[in-house]
Design an enzyme around this catalytic site. Sequence first.
Site, short mmCIF file in Angstrom:
data_model
loop_
_atom_site.label_atom_id
_atom_site.label_comp_id
_atom_site.label_asym_id
_atom_site.label_seq_id
_atom_site.Cartn_x
_atom_site.Cartn_y
_atom_site.Cartn_z
N CYS A 1 68.94 69.86 -15.85
CA CYS A 1 69.41 69.05 -16.85
C CYS A 1 70.30 69.38 -18.36
O CYS A 1 70.28 70.99 -18.48
CB CYS A 1 68.26 69.30 -17.38
SG CYS A 1 68.04 67.27 -19.47
N LEU A 2 71.30 68.88 -18.49
CA LEU A 2 71.82 69.34 -19.44
C LEU A 2 71.10 70.17 -20.65
O LEU A 2 71.39 71.03 -21.62
CB LEU A 2 72.84 68.16 -20.19
CG LEU A 2 73.93 67.51 -19.23
CD1 LEU A 2 74.30 66.31 -19.65
CD2 LEU A 2 73.95 68.51 -18.32
N GLY B 1 74.09 61.49 -16.32
CA GLY B 1 73.00 60.90 -17.17
C GLY B 1 73.02 61.28 -18.79
O GLY B 1 72.36 63.09 -18.38
N HIS C 1 62.87 60.98 -20.16
CA HIS C 1 63.77 61.68 -21.90
C HIS C 1 63.26 60.67 -23.34
O HIS C 1 63.24 61.30 -24.12
CB HIS C 1 65.25 62.10 -21.73
CG HIS C 1 66.10 63.22 -21.53
ND1 HIS C 1 65.51 64.72 -21.98
CD2 HIS C 1 66.46 63.56 -20.38
CE1 HIS C 1 66.14 65.29 -20.90
NE2 HIS C 1 67.00 64.60 -20.43
N GLN D 1 68.50 63.65 -25.95
CA GLN D 1 69.99 64.80 -26.00
C GLN D 1 71.05 65.23 -26.99
O GLN D 1 71.38 66.80 -26.83
CB GLN D 1 69.82 64.92 -24.64
CG GLN D 1 69.23 64.96 -23.52
CD GLN D 1 69.51 64.34 -22.06
OE1 GLN D 1 69.87 64.21 -21.56
NE2 GLN D 1 70.01 66.10 -21.48
N HIS E 1 64.51 60.02 -14.52
CA HIS E 1 64.64 61.37 -15.17
C HIS E 1 64.94 60.78 -16.65
O HIS E 1 64.37 61.52 -17.90
CB HIS E 1 65.42 62.35 -14.52
CG HIS E 1 66.44 63.34 -15.58
ND1 HIS E 1 66.07 64.97 -15.09
CD2 HIS E 1 66.91 63.65 -16.09
CE1 HIS E 1 66.31 65.79 -16.20
NE2 HIS E 1 67.09 64.53 -17.18
N GLU E 2 66.27 59.77 -16.58
CA GLU E 2 66.45 59.17 -18.29
C GLU E 2 65.77 58.82 -18.80
O GLU E 2 65.37 59.10 -20.02
CB GLU E 2 67.81 58.95 -17.89
CG GLU E 2 69.47 59.42 -17.82
CD GLU E 2 69.28 61.16 -18.74
OE1 GLU E 2 69.11 61.58 -19.19
OE2 GLU E 2 69.62 62.25 -17.47
#
Length: 190
Positions: free
Chosen positions: A106-107, A54, A152, A59, A148-149
């Site tokens: 997380c990225l 995702g 963000h 991000q 999670h997204e």
Amino acid sequence: MTSAGLPSGTARKVTMRGNPVLHRPCREVTEFGDELRRLVADMFVSMEAADGVGLAANQIGVDARLFVYHCPDASGEFRTGVVINPKLVPVPGQALMPPAEDEEGCLSVPGEYALLARPAVAEVEGQDVDGRPVRVRGDGVLARGLQHETDHTNGMLYVDRLSGPELGRVVKSLENRIRKGDLPAWSEGA
């Protein structure tokens, strides 16, 4: 992964924890057109290049309320899509379901993982790339990813949900890796 109807995308650099764009609510998307389609295409390519499941627009340094996903549900079936202006909606009976505790990463917090409890089923509503209403419900990794997204887009990272020793461990590890030069303090994105 499908990105049917989208132009070719370009991979962009993922922003790191500490970048201000990750720590404030994103701007609502009000214009649907070619520029948005290019952004979504870039997000799919960026997510794949970073080996993610995702990716939210902030991000890659873009202050826009949207995310893309390509992740499995509890049955292992991969689901792919985009949600613009996402909002988590209540799932009937959710209060009776125990939360699912699992390792989350997380990225934008590369290489760090922590146990985090989240609802086992999640549902999000928003719009697709053409501005039409969309609703996605998922379990397993997909449920975690939808939450999670959406976090963000609200300016929250998963580490912001941690507390006590787990938060201290992740922050200390990140600081050590930054000090050693393994990670940038944060990046502007592309």
